[in-house]
Design an enzyme around this catalytic site. Structure first.
Site, PDB file in Angstrom:
ATOM      1  N   HIS A  20       0.832  -1.205   0.000  1.00 37.37           N
ATOM      2  CA  HIS A  20       0.000   0.000   0.000  1.00 37.37           C
ATOM      3  C   HIS A  20       0.869   1.259   0.000  1.00 37.37           C
ATOM      4  O   HIS A  20       0.541   2.248  -0.641  1.00 37.37           O
ATOM      5  CB  HIS A  20      -0.910   0.001   1.239  1.00 37.37           C
ATOM      6  CG  HIS A  20      -1.927  -1.093   1.217  1.00 37.37           C
ATOM      7  ND1 HIS A  20      -3.285  -0.869   1.192  1.00 37.37           N
ATOM      8  CD2 HIS A  20      -1.785  -2.442   1.192  1.00 37.37           C
ATOM      9  CE1 HIS A  20      -3.934  -2.022   1.152  1.00 37.37           C
ATOM     10  NE2 HIS A  20      -3.042  -2.997   1.159  1.00 37.37           N
ATOM     11  N   ASP A 126      -6.037   5.547   2.212  1.00 40.19           N
ATOM     12  CA  ASP A 126      -6.202   4.122   1.920  1.00 40.19           C
ATOM     13  C   ASP A 126      -7.599   3.630   2.302  1.00 40.19           C
ATOM     14  O   ASP A 126      -8.205   4.114   3.251  1.00 40.19           O
ATOM     15  CB  ASP A 126      -5.159   3.338   2.723  1.00 40.19           C
ATOM     16  CG  ASP A 126      -4.962   1.956   2.172  1.00 40.19           C
ATOM     17  OD1 ASP A 126      -3.955   1.752   1.473  1.00 40.19           O
ATOM     18  OD2 ASP A 126      -5.820   1.068   2.423  1.00 40.19           O
ATOM     19  N   TRP A 366      -1.628  -6.974  -6.688  1.00 39.82           N
ATOM     20  CA  TRP A 366      -1.850  -6.129  -7.865  1.00 39.82           C
ATOM     21  C   TRP A 366      -0.596  -5.345  -8.254  1.00 39.82           C
ATOM     22  O   TRP A 366      -0.327  -5.131  -9.425  1.00 39.82           O
ATOM     23  CB  TRP A 366      -3.057  -5.210  -7.698  1.00 39.82           C
ATOM     24  CG  TRP A 366      -3.304  -4.430  -8.955  1.00 39.82           C
ATOM     25  CD1 TRP A 366      -3.319  -3.086  -9.096  1.00 39.82           C
ATOM     26  CD2 TRP A 366      -3.538  -4.970 -10.279  1.00 39.82           C
ATOM     27  NE1 TRP A 366      -3.544  -2.741 -10.419  1.00 39.82           N
ATOM     28  CE2 TRP A 366      -3.681  -3.883 -11.159  1.00 39.82           C
ATOM     29  CE3 TRP A 366      -3.620  -6.282 -10.798  1.00 39.82           C
ATOM     30  CZ2 TRP A 366      -3.914  -4.049 -12.528  1.00 39.82           C
ATOM     31  CZ3 TRP A 366      -3.841  -6.448 -12.161  1.00 39.82           C
ATOM     32  CH2 TRP A 366      -3.995  -5.340 -13.007  1.00 39.82           C
ATOM     33  N   ASN A 367       0.194  -4.920  -7.250  1.00 38.99           N
ATOM     34  CA  ASN A 367       1.413  -4.186  -7.619  1.00 38.99           C
ATOM     35  C   ASN A 367       2.332  -5.074  -8.444  1.00 38.99           C
ATOM     36  O   ASN A 367       2.812  -4.677  -9.508  1.00 38.99           O
ATOM     37  CB  ASN A 367       2.160  -3.703  -6.376  1.00 38.99           C
ATOM     38  CG  ASN A 367       1.350  -2.681  -5.608  1.00 38.99           C
ATOM     39  OD1 ASN A 367       1.094  -1.589  -6.091  1.00 38.99           O
ATOM     40  ND2 ASN A 367       0.923  -3.054  -4.409  1.00 38.99           N
ATOM     41  N   ALA A 386      -6.611 -12.216  -0.252  1.00 38.37           N
ATOM     42  CA  ALA A 386      -7.009 -10.850  -0.647  1.00 38.37           C
ATOM     43  C   ALA A 386      -7.717 -10.906  -2.011  1.00 38.37           C
ATOM     44  O   ALA A 386      -8.464 -11.851  -2.270  1.00 38.37           O
ATOM     45  CB  ALA A 386      -5.807  -9.915  -0.645  1.00 38.37           C
ATOM     46  N   GLU A 387      -7.439  -9.937  -2.898  1.00 36.82           N
ATOM     47  CA  GLU A 387      -8.138  -9.930  -4.196  1.00 36.82           C
ATOM     48  C   GLU A 387      -7.316 -10.650  -5.249  1.00 36.82           C
ATOM     49  O   GLU A 387      -7.545 -10.532  -6.453  1.00 36.82           O
ATOM     50  CB  GLU A 387      -8.513  -8.495  -4.586  1.00 36.82           C
ATOM     51  CG  GLU A 387      -7.540  -7.679  -5.377  1.00 36.82           C
ATOM     52  CD  GLU A 387      -6.191  -7.365  -4.754  1.00 36.82           C
ATOM     53  OE1 GLU A 387      -5.842  -7.878  -3.664  1.00 36.82           O
ATOM     54  OE2 GLU A 387      -5.441  -6.604  -5.379  1.00 36.82           O
TER      55      GLU A 387
HETATM   56  N1  UDP Z   1       8.549  -5.961  -3.579  1.00 34.99           N
HETATM   57  C1  UDP Z   1       9.889  -5.709  -3.812  1.00 34.99           C
HETATM   58  N2  UDP Z   1      10.795  -6.651  -3.412  1.00 34.99           N
HETATM   59  C2  UDP Z   1      10.426  -7.788  -2.796  1.00 34.99           C
HETATM   60  C3  UDP Z   1       9.065  -8.044  -2.582  1.00 34.99           C
HETATM   61  C4  UDP Z   1       8.146  -7.120  -2.990  1.00 34.99           C
HETATM   62  O1  UDP Z   1      10.256  -4.671  -4.366  1.00 34.99           O
HETATM   63  O2  UDP Z   1      11.304  -8.601  -2.460  1.00 34.99           O
HETATM   64  C5  UDP Z   1       7.551  -4.930  -3.956  1.00 34.99           C
HETATM   65  C6  UDP Z   1       6.913  -5.239  -5.289  1.00 34.99           C
HETATM   66  O3  UDP Z   1       7.657  -4.637  -6.331  1.00 34.99           O
HETATM   67  C7  UDP Z   1       5.528  -4.635  -5.125  1.00 34.99           C
HETATM   68  C8  UDP Z   1       5.249  -4.737  -3.641  1.00 34.99           C
HETATM   69  O4  UDP Z   1       6.503  -4.951  -3.016  1.00 34.99           O
HETATM   70  O5  UDP Z   1       5.544  -3.279  -5.500  1.00 34.99           O
HETATM   71  C9  UDP Z   1       4.331  -5.870  -3.276  1.00 34.99           C
HETATM   72  O6  UDP Z   1       3.014  -5.525  -3.563  1.00 34.99           O
HETATM   73  P1  UDP Z   1       1.947  -6.559  -4.075  1.00 34.99           P
HETATM   74  O7  UDP Z   1       0.666  -5.822  -4.240  1.00 34.99           O
HETATM   75  O8  UDP Z   1       2.434  -7.247  -5.269  1.00 34.99           O
HETATM   76  O9  UDP Z   1       1.873  -7.656  -2.958  1.00 34.99           O
HETATM   77  P2  UDP Z   1       1.673  -7.607  -1.360  1.00 34.99           P
HETATM   78  O10 UDP Z   1       3.021  -7.498  -0.787  1.00 34.99           O
HETATM   79  O11 UDP Z   1       0.810  -6.417  -1.038  1.00 34.99           O
HETATM   80  O12 UDP Z   1       1.028  -8.914  -1.075  1.00 34.99           O
END
Ligand code: UDP
Length: 478
Positions: A20, A126, A366-367, A386-387
């Site tokens: 987020h 958020d 999603w990121n 999650a989604e």
């Molecule tokens: N990320 C990163 N390095 C890592 C793990 C994650 O840079 O070793 C970043 C990734 O590029 C993304 C975010 O962390 O921008 C993870 O967001 P995402 O929505 O994919 O997954 P979440 O962590 O929320 O489950």
């Protein structure tokens, strides 16, 4: 760069989890690049996650450097360890997540004071801070909400009754057609969370999210029109929400330091990682990462390692696990040429954009999904919770740029998940990385979407223009 928003002041308040914070910081950077005075509100322990990514553009690029405003997070008051201010540092207890949300709600007064003091023209907050909707409305400040979801996922949530109980769906394991969305998409009941049955603080937050839904000025979306045009139209015209698509947000990180310093200190040297990739041929490496907080049982990690070893492809495997109990015997020695294990934090967007990388095995956060799409890569999908299962449907069924490993159950706790075997993993990897006609067509579609993503954020592109029109509207409201 841009002065069109120079008299606008916007306050950004991300929920304290990497998935987020990262996109909202990128969002603040986009606004700052257009001359908006952007302030990011967070807590002291999270400030260090923001700093590296804004340092260079603050010094050299923006008319008004992005400011940081810090408010305390009441860890002690909710029984969490000192300094525990991010979901990724929660202790593994049953109540820690609920406790964390209680602490978030306790930041309401501090948020109120910051908004009064800064008097922004708009707040971007958020979805997990639904109470910011009331504060903003009491103070007469427009609130834009950021869910961090795709428009496909937002449309599915809207169609299934947002976060309410899913009364109309069939029992577990039965498949159902998601009602009222532009495509005919089926899912298993077991892949969908029933927020209506959640208890404790989470249930309270979910209820408040439902109540706040639709009361905001609008929704900011990390997506771009060309990626999911049917769902942009659907969300705006059928669900009836004002939405601005201004992504992919991660593309605002142009500089190598911004890319590698995004979010955390990386556990490999940038040079070490790039040199390793430089030694591999184009499109031959599969990058495996499950986001910022997901983990697996040792048994599952063992299967992942075995599946990657069995495949014909080189790999980077990001592991968020202490100890090596999960490693198959002699694994590291056997794969020392073809495998790189990163224990901790990887410079993800740097890796994804290296020409040696040809596919991304992702948990469909999603990121990560959008970062893979922006890099023009086909995806191997492994949703967990999650989604993420909705994102998988978008990737596999609508965009047709992914192959699923076949997870059938929404499960947050790693030990409760069915183990996906090495053979299924190897099969999905080979199908995406291979060179048969289907794989080539998938790769071509992914490559085209990657190019469309870059065009969307370029001057005159769809996301660039959506951001323009939002800035103009906010200016006119001043
Ligand atoms: N990320 C990163 N390095 C890592 C793990 C994650 O840079 O070793 C970043 C990734 O590029 C993304 C975010 O962390 O921008 C993870 O967001 P995402 O929505 O994919 O997954 P979440 O962590 O929320 O489950």
């Amino acid at each position: 760069m841009g002065s069109e928003g120079s008299s606008l002041k916007i306050l950004f308040f991300p929920f304290m989890a990497q998935g987020h914070i990262l996109p909202m910081v990128d969002m603040a950077k986009l606004f700052a690049a257009r001359g908006v005075r952007a302030t990011i509100l967070t807590t002291p322990a999270n400030a260090r996650l923001v700093g590296p990514s804004i340092k260079r553009p603050n010094e050299f690029e923006y008319k008004y450097p992005i400011e940081l405003s810090l408010i305390p997070y009441p860890s002690a008051a909710v029984g969490l360890p000192e300094g525990c201010e991010n979901v990724s540092s929660l202790p593994p207890t049953e109540t820690s997540c609920d406790d964390f949300f209680v602490g978030c709600a306790m930041m309401r007064d501090a948020f109120d004071r910051v908004v009064r003091r800064l008097a922004p023209d708009c707040v971007v907050t958020d979805m997990f801070f639904p109470w910011t909707c009331d504060v903003a409305s009491e103070l007469g400040v427009p609130r834009l909400v950021f869910h961090g979801f795709s428009l496909f996922a937002l449309s599915v949530y809207a169609s299934l009754g947002c976060y309410k109980a899913l009364k109309t769906l069939p029992a577990d394991e039965e498949s159902f057609v998601i009602p009222g969305i532009p495509h005919r998409i089926t899912m298993l009941r077991s892949q969908v969370a029933d927020f209506g049955t959640s208890k404790g603080e989470m249930a309270k937050v979910v209820k408040q999210m439902n109540e706040a839904d639709g009361k905001d000025f609008g929704v900011l979306v990390n997506s771009f029109y060309e990626l999911e045009p049917d769902y942009v139209e659907h969300y705006r015209n059928v669900v009836g929400r004002r939405a601005w698509c201004i992504g992919p947000l991660s593309l605002c990180n142009s500089d190598i330091v911004e890319k590698s310093g995004r979010g955390n200190t990386t556990s490999v040297s940038q040079d070490g990682c790039l040199n390793w990739l430089d030694g591999k041929s184009a499109g031959s490496v599969v990058y495996v990462c499950f986001g910022s907080m997901s983990n697996f049982s040792n048994a599952q990690m063992h299967e992942i390692a075995s599946g990657l070893e069995a495949s014909n492809y080189s790999f980077i495997l990001v592991v968020r696990k202490d100890g090596d109990d999960w490693l198959p015997n002699g694994f590291e020695e056997r794969v020392k040429e073809k495998g790189l294990i990163i224990r901790g934090w990887a410079p993800q967007i740097l890796i994804l954009n290296h020409t040696a990388v040809g596919g991304f095995l992702t948990h469909c956060g999603w990121n990560s999904s959008l970062e893979g799409i922006s890099a023009g890569l086909p995806l191997i999908t492994w949703p967990l919770f999650a989604e993420q299962f909705y994102n998988e449907r978008l990737i596999v069924c609508v965009l047709k740029i992914g192959v699923s490993v076949g997870v059938t159950e929404y499960r947050v706790i790693p030990e409760e998940r069915l183990v996906v075997g090495a053979t299924e993993i190897e099969k999905a990897v080979s199908s995406v990385m291979g060179d048969d006609e289907e794989a080539e067509e998938r790769r071509e579609r992914a490559r085209e979407l990657g190019e469309a993503a870059k065009r969307a954020v370029d001057e005159g592109g769809s996301s660039y223009s959506d951001l323009d029109s939002l800035i103009q509207e906010l200016m006119a409201m001043k």
